[in-house]
Design a protein around this motif. Sequence first.
Motif, PDB file in Angstrom:
ATOM      1  N   ASN A 261       0.898  -1.213   0.029  1.00  0.00           N
ATOM      2  CA  ASN A 261      -0.058  -0.034   0.170  1.00  0.00           C
ATOM      3  C   ASN A 261       0.926   1.166  -0.068  1.00  0.00           C
ATOM      4  O   ASN A 261       1.900   0.962   0.528  1.00  0.00           O
ATOM      5  CB  ASN A 261      -1.031  -0.068   1.042  1.00  0.00           C
ATOM      6  N   LYS A 263       0.708   5.159   1.385  1.00  0.00           N
ATOM      7  CA  LYS A 263       0.233   6.271   1.959  1.00  0.00           C
ATOM      8  C   LYS A 263       0.463   7.657   1.212  1.00  0.00           C
ATOM      9  O   LYS A 263       1.230   7.943   0.535  1.00  0.00           O
ATOM     10  CB  LYS A 263       0.845   6.507   3.458  1.00  0.00           C
ATOM     11  N   ARG A 266      -5.739  12.273   0.186  1.00  0.00           N
ATOM     12  CA  ARG A 266      -6.581  12.148  -0.967  1.00  0.00           C
ATOM     13  C   ARG A 266      -5.878  12.565  -2.297  1.00  0.00           C
ATOM     14  O   ARG A 266      -6.450  11.873  -3.242  1.00  0.00           O
ATOM     15  CB  ARG A 266      -7.609  13.475  -0.772  1.00  0.00           C
ATOM     16  N   ASP A 269      -4.611   9.275  -3.596  1.00  0.00           N
ATOM     17  CA  ASP A 269      -5.848   8.558  -3.780  1.00  0.00           C
ATOM     18  C   ASP A 269      -6.289   8.991  -5.373  1.00  0.00           C
ATOM     19  O   ASP A 269      -6.726   7.987  -6.250  1.00  0.00           O
ATOM     20  CB  ASP A 269      -7.122   8.591  -3.052  1.00  0.00           C
ATOM     21  N   GLY A 274      -6.957   5.000  -6.392  1.00  0.00           N
ATOM     22  CA  GLY A 274      -7.371   4.169  -5.704  1.00  0.00           C
ATOM     23  C   GLY A 274      -6.348   2.880  -5.587  1.00  0.00           C
ATOM     24  O   GLY A 274      -6.665   2.122  -4.703  1.00  0.00           O
ATOM     25  N   ASN A 276      -3.361   2.715  -4.868  1.00  0.00           N
ATOM     26  CA  ASN A 276      -2.469   2.930  -3.546  1.00  0.00           C
ATOM     27  C   ASN A 276      -3.047   1.930  -2.483  1.00  0.00           C
ATOM     28  O   ASN A 276      -2.287   1.531  -1.533  1.00  0.00           O
ATOM     29  CB  ASN A 276      -2.464   4.318  -2.937  1.00  0.00           C
ATOM     30  N   TYR A 277      -4.319   1.684  -2.384  1.00  0.00           N
ATOM     31  CA  TYR A 277      -4.958   0.616  -1.516  1.00  0.00           C
ATOM     32  C   TYR A 277      -4.830  -0.834  -2.266  1.00  0.00           C
ATOM     33  O   TYR A 277      -5.839  -1.391  -2.434  1.00  0.00           O
ATOM     34  CB  TYR A 277      -6.199   0.811  -0.996  1.00  0.00           C
ATOM     35  N   SER A 289     -13.649   1.731  -5.829  1.00  0.00           N
ATOM     36  CA  SER A 289     -12.403   2.210  -5.245  1.00  0.00           C
ATOM     37  C   SER A 289     -12.511   3.372  -4.242  1.00  0.00           C
ATOM     38  O   SER A 289     -11.585   3.269  -3.287  1.00  0.00           O
ATOM     39  CB  SER A 289     -11.798   2.998  -6.562  1.00  0.00           C
ATOM     40  N   ARG A 293     -10.248   3.167   0.851  1.00  0.00           N
ATOM     41  CA  ARG A 293      -9.887   4.000   2.041  1.00  0.00           C
ATOM     42  C   ARG A 293     -10.448   3.362   3.439  1.00  0.00           C
ATOM     43  O   ARG A 293      -9.806   3.389   4.587  1.00  0.00           O
ATOM     44  CB  ARG A 293     -10.107   5.388   1.745  1.00  0.00           C
ATOM     45  N   LYS A 294     -11.617   3.084   3.402  1.00  0.00           N
ATOM     46  CA  LYS A 294     -12.393   2.840   4.507  1.00  0.00           C
ATOM     47  C   LYS A 294     -12.219   1.099   5.069  1.00  0.00           C
ATOM     48  O   LYS A 294     -12.461   1.160   6.076  1.00  0.00           O
ATOM     49  CB  LYS A 294     -14.082   2.817   4.188  1.00  0.00           C
ATOM     50  N   GLN A 296      -9.210  -0.035   4.312  1.00  0.00           N
ATOM     51  CA  GLN A 296      -7.832  -0.328   4.771  1.00  0.00           C
ATOM     52  C   GLN A 296      -7.547  -0.520   6.387  1.00  0.00           C
ATOM     53  O   GLN A 296      -6.942  -1.367   6.527  1.00  0.00           O
ATOM     54  CB  GLN A 296      -6.965   0.778   4.280  1.00  0.00           C
ATOM     55  N   GLN A 312       3.061  -1.316   4.012  1.00  0.00           N
ATOM     56  CA  GLN A 312       2.480   0.158   3.778  1.00  0.00           C
ATOM     57  C   GLN A 312       3.567   1.081   3.947  1.00  0.00           C
ATOM     58  O   GLN A 312       4.329   1.569   4.942  1.00  0.00           O
ATOM     59  CB  GLN A 312       1.207   0.596   4.743  1.00  0.00           C
TER      60      GLN A 312
END
Length: 337
Positions: A261, A263, A266, A269, A274, A276-277, A289, A293-294, A296, A312
């Motif tokens: 991942n 960091k 936004r 992101d 997205g 990055n997750y 996507s 974030r939620k 993660q 990460q």
Amino acid sequence: MTATTVRQTGSDFAELNRRINALGLMRRRPAYYLVRLTLVALLVVGGWAAFFVVGSSWWTLAVAAFLAVAFAQLALVAHDLAHRQVFRTKRPSEIFGRVAGNVGIGMSYGWWMDKHTRHHNNPNHDDLDPDVAPEVLIWATESAWGRRGLKGFITRHQAGLFFPLLTLLGIDLKVSSVKAIRAGTVKRPGLEAALLILHAVVYLSTLFIVLSPLQALAFIVVHQALFGVYLGMTFAPNHKGMPHPTGDEDFLRKQVLTSRNVKGGRFVDIALGGLNYQIEHHLFTGMPSPNLRKAQPVVQAYCAEIGVPYEQTGLIESYRQALRHLHEVGAPLRDAR
């Protein structure tokens, strides 16, 4: 590197899947994608509108740079369409996917979807993941041995050549698309070919009608080169330099241990669409996507709970790790000289 874990039962992922579904994170996000698709369409249309306004001027190279960003964002939308994050059913996903991929950026949606599906099934597997296949760049030391001539030179210096080589990615996508269609390895090759031809005719005729021949060639170079660099930079941090699986891992470990991942909030992101997750995306490919974030913190906490390493890092450090791995892979050829 090799992922050294013991095969587990599917119960670990089943429990994580239960927790994710309890939070409703697999639900579709139609409003989000309506806004995102509209904004990306406006980027592309606005870029071409600016191209006609600027006209036959060397300032058109600034437009080429802008359109490189727009094309990369369009490719990221095609990625979400391929994973059915936007539409629940296959048909609208394929229709919009071919519009974004074939017509929009000149890449076969069917070829890319097949390639990307094989990657998701076996991420970082030396024999089964096409993204780490020994081609121009080498990601496994064993594949570096015996390379001579230009290939050997590239392997010895591949860390330093990584970003320059990304400038060719946009062209490589087109060449690979044509090869796949000619080989008949994509569904509906006639339709795919017709859409690619439509893209090429409109793209090239637009450039050479509006610009001088030299300006048109310069536009193509800048546009395709920057598009390749941007697109490559969205995928490079995700798996490069991460462990290569042995085949003994269960689904959860195979996906988590091979992914990284990134960091960054936004901005990252949006810039990476997205991706990055990557850990969450590989575990739940159909998750919209914006929900990644939620998911993660839920996935990270669960991995800590069951003792699975969860990687990460920051964006710059992710590139540093990928380049370090490329440098290490090329070491045997450098030492042999």
